[in-house]
Design a protein around this motif. Structure first.
Motif, mmCIF file in Angstrom:
data_model
loop_
_atom_site.group_PDB
_atom_site.id
_atom_site.type_symbol
_atom_site.label_atom_id
_atom_site.label_comp_id
_atom_site.label_asym_id
_atom_site.label_seq_id
_atom_site.Cartn_x
_atom_site.Cartn_y
_atom_site.Cartn_z
ATOM 1 N N PHE A 144 0.831 -1.209 0.000
ATOM 2 C CA PHE A 144 0.000 0.000 0.000
ATOM 3 C C PHE A 144 0.861 1.254 0.000
ATOM 4 O O PHE A 144 0.493 2.280 -0.574
ATOM 5 N N ASP A 145 2.014 1.194 0.674
ATOM 6 C CA ASP A 145 2.969 2.304 0.729
ATOM 7 C C ASP A 145 2.298 3.599 1.196
ATOM 8 O O ASP A 145 2.232 4.588 0.455
ATOM 9 N N PRO A 146 1.822 3.634 2.437
ATOM 10 C CA PRO A 146 1.061 4.803 2.900
ATOM 11 C C PRO A 146 1.917 6.064 2.994
ATOM 12 O O PRO A 146 3.107 6.015 3.301
ATOM 13 N N GLU A 147 1.271 7.183 2.728
ATOM 14 C CA GLU A 147 1.919 8.481 2.914
ATOM 15 C C GLU A 147 1.687 9.022 4.320
ATOM 16 O O GLU A 147 2.413 9.908 4.765
ATOM 17 N N LEU A 148 0.669 8.515 4.993
ATOM 18 C CA LEU A 148 0.307 8.964 6.329
ATOM 19 C C LEU A 148 -0.274 7.786 7.092
ATOM 20 O O LEU A 148 -0.964 6.950 6.501
ATOM 21 N N VAL A 149 0.004 7.721 8.388
ATOM 22 C CA VAL A 149 -0.550 6.679 9.250
ATOM 23 C C VAL A 149 -1.356 7.347 10.354
ATOM 24 O O VAL A 149 -0.913 8.350 10.942
ATOM 25 N N VAL A 150 -2.523 6.825 10.626
ATOM 26 C CA VAL A 150 -3.338 7.253 11.767
ATOM 27 C C VAL A 150 -3.497 6.050 12.687
ATOM 28 O O VAL A 150 -3.937 4.984 12.245
ATOM 29 N N VAL A 151 -3.111 6.208 13.936
ATOM 30 C CA VAL A 151 -3.176 5.099 14.890
ATOM 31 C C VAL A 151 -4.177 5.426 15.988
ATOM 32 O O VAL A 151 -3.994 6.391 16.740
ATOM 33 N N PHE A 152 -5.239 4.641 16.079
ATOM 34 C CA PHE A 152 -6.144 4.681 17.223
ATOM 35 C C PHE A 152 -5.579 3.724 18.267
ATOM 36 O O PHE A 152 -5.403 2.528 17.990
ATOM 37 N N SER A 153 -5.315 4.216 19.473
ATOM 38 C CA SER A 153 -4.673 3.356 20.470
ATOM 39 C C SER A 153 -5.099 3.753 21.876
ATOM 40 O O SER A 153 -5.500 4.894 22.124
ATOM 41 N N PRO A 154 -4.972 2.812 22.813
ATOM 42 C CA PRO A 154 -5.235 3.108 24.220
ATOM 43 C C PRO A 154 -3.955 3.604 24.881
ATOM 44 O O PRO A 154 -2.924 3.804 24.225
ATOM 45 N N ASP A 155 -4.018 3.808 26.155
ATOM 46 C CA ASP A 155 -2.840 4.125 26.958
ATOM 47 C C ASP A 155 -2.961 3.344 28.251
ATOM 48 O O ASP A 155 -4.070 3.036 28.703
ATOM 49 N N HIS A 156 -1.820 3.040 28.855
ATOM 50 C CA HIS A 156 -1.801 2.217 30.061
ATOM 51 C C HIS A 156 -1.200 3.004 31.221
ATOM 52 O O HIS A 156 -0.264 2.571 31.871
ATOM 53 N N TYR A 157 -1.738 4.221 31.425
ATOM 54 C CA TYR A 157 -1.250 5.145 32.461
ATOM 55 C C TYR A 157 0.217 5.490 32.251
ATOM 56 O O TYR A 157 1.003 5.549 33.199
ATOM 57 N N ASN A 158 0.573 5.738 30.994
ATOM 58 C CA ASN A 158 1.906 6.227 30.670
ATOM 59 C C ASN A 158 1.878 7.626 30.075
ATOM 60 O O ASN A 158 2.878 8.339 30.121
ATOM 61 N N GLY A 159 0.742 8.006 29.509
ATOM 62 C CA GLY A 159 0.623 9.332 28.923
ATOM 63 C C GLY A 159 -0.625 10.071 29.369
ATOM 64 O O GLY A 159 -0.679 11.306 29.320
ATOM 65 N N PHE A 160 -1.645 9.322 29.802
ATOM 66 C CA PHE A 160 -2.917 9.914 30.237
ATOM 67 C C PHE A 160 -3.237 9.420 31.641
ATOM 68 O O PHE A 160 -3.108 8.220 31.925
ATOM 69 N N PHE A 161 -3.679 10.356 32.486
ATOM 70 C CA PHE A 161 -3.862 10.058 33.903
ATOM 71 C C PHE A 161 -5.177 10.663 34.396
ATOM 72 O O PHE A 161 -5.770 11.527 33.740
ATOM 73 N N TYR A 162 -5.591 10.207 35.561
ATOM 74 C CA TYR A 162 -6.879 10.641 36.092
ATOM 75 C C TYR A 162 -6.913 12.129 36.453
ATOM 76 O O TYR A 162 -7.985 12.669 36.687
ATOM 77 N N ARG A 163 -5.772 12.803 36.464
ATOM 78 C CA ARG A 163 -5.830 14.246 36.721
ATOM 79 C C ARG A 163 -6.594 14.947 35.597
ATOM 80 O O ARG A 163 -7.223 15.983 35.802
ATOM 81 N N THR A 164 -6.525 14.390 34.381
ATOM 82 C CA THR A 164 -7.338 14.823 33.247
ATOM 83 C C THR A 164 -7.432 13.638 32.302
ATOM 84 O O THR A 164 -6.443 13.290 31.664
ATOM 85 N N MET A 165 -8.591 13.023 32.208
ATOM 86 C CA MET A 165 -8.743 11.814 31.402
ATOM 87 C C MET A 165 -9.799 12.032 30.331
ATOM 88 O O MET A 165 -10.991 11.807 30.545
ATOM 89 N N PRO A 166 -9.393 12.495 29.134
ATOM 90 C CA PRO A 166 -10.372 12.679 28.062
ATOM 91 C C PRO A 166 -10.782 11.336 27.476
ATOM 92 O O PRO A 166 -10.004 10.376 27.495
#
Length: 306
Positions: A34-56
């Motif tokens: 396919f040779d993509p020009e752009l990648v979009v990744v839908f992914s979770p986090d495991h309390y490494n980047g998002f925390f309960y202080r602000t959890m969108p």
């Protein structure tokens, strides 16, 4: 595709690793063709980047860096900020509330698929889109589907070859701390984002490996995998029946497949992005119930029908 920190750690059998690697090799071939020009990744986090202080519930990264957990890449990703900002504007205009982050930290849930598909997490420009799949309360699946559709509609305006990745395990219930049960040290991390020391990260890796070994040998309090549920979900995806997940309650998902089965949200968003352009066709199909990875592990490739 599913992800697992245990793919980067000692413990899983050679048979399992070879089986997974064969599936990932097929996906790599698909991506290379396919040779993509752009990648979009839908992914979770495991309390490494998002925390309960602000959890969108959802967040689009306009700049991002890998945190380097479980041996994955640590450093900045190649995020096209202008396109990411335009994507956020389009999603908001569609009626889906989404946050943005100009300094997103992403973990193995985002980086491992990039490394497995390209060999290098920075090989292609990438827009990371976080979907909360761990920190309760969680919103309804219909909103995840709306997010994916809005992103897919926007991507169709770019005139680019875009690879959309959904990164998440199917049935699994690994030992992830919760707000209600976390001990003080873990609470400081999942609420305030207190950084883990190298010693703490090493201890966490050992704990994960020990938990996987116990689970694989049937000596674990963790909820069993549910291959029947996993297959039913994959059948739904293969048959373009995404709208049926709107009737699934979060409590039912946890009861059937474990708390971390909410990572199917990433799959739903990715396939909804394709479905925004009509029916899609799945190609490479792989599934294995993998107690050594504490997960139902699956890979699918798909293209929009011409």
């Amino acid at each position: 595709m599913s992800h697992s920190p245990l793919l980067n750690l000692p413990g899983p059998s050679r048979d399992l690793l070879d089986d997974v690697e064969s599936a990932l090799a097929a996906a790599r071939g698909f991506v290379a063709d396919f040779d993509p020009e752009l990648v979009v990744v839908f992914s979770p986090d495991h309390y490494n980047g998002f925390f309960y202080r602000t959890m969108p519930p959802f967040c689009i990264g306009t700049a991002a860096r890998g945190v380097g957990d479980y041996g994955t890449y640590a450093g900045p990703l190649d995020v096209p900020g202008d396109i990411a900002n335009d994507c956020a504007r389009a999603v908001l205009e569609s009626g889906v509330d989404v946050a943005i982050s100009a300094g997103m930290d992403v973990d193995h849930g985002t980086v491992q698929p990039l490394e497995k598909l390209f060999g290098d997490a920075t090989f292609r420009p990438v827009i990371p889109i976080f979907i909360n799949s761990v920190a309760t309360p969680l919103g309804p699946l219909r909103r995840v589907r709306a997010l994916g559709a809005a992103v897919g509609t926007f991507l169709g305006t770019l005139g680019k070859r875009v690879l959309v990745v959904g990164s998440g395990g199917l049935s699994h219930d690994p030992p992830v701390p919760t707000l209600a049960t976390a001990p003080p040290a873990a609470l400081a991390r999942i609420v305030g984002g207190e950084p883990m020391t190298p010693e703490q990260r090493q201890a966490r890796q050992v704990a994960v490996m020990d938990a996987a070994q116990a689970f694989a040998h049937g000596d674990s309090p963790l909820q069993p995998l549910n291959p029947e549920w996993d297959q039913a979900f994959l059948d739904l995806v293969d048959a373009n029946r995404l709208d049926e997940v709107d009737a699934w309650s979060n409590g039912w998902i946890e009861q059937q497949a474990g708390h971390s089965a909410h990572e199917i949200r990433t799959w739903i968003a990715a396939f909804a992005a394709l479905a925004a352009h009509g029916r899609y066709q799945t190609g490479h199909r792989f599934y294995r119930a993998a107690p050594e990875l504490i997960a139902g592990f699956a890979v699918r490739t798909a293209v929009c029908n011409p």
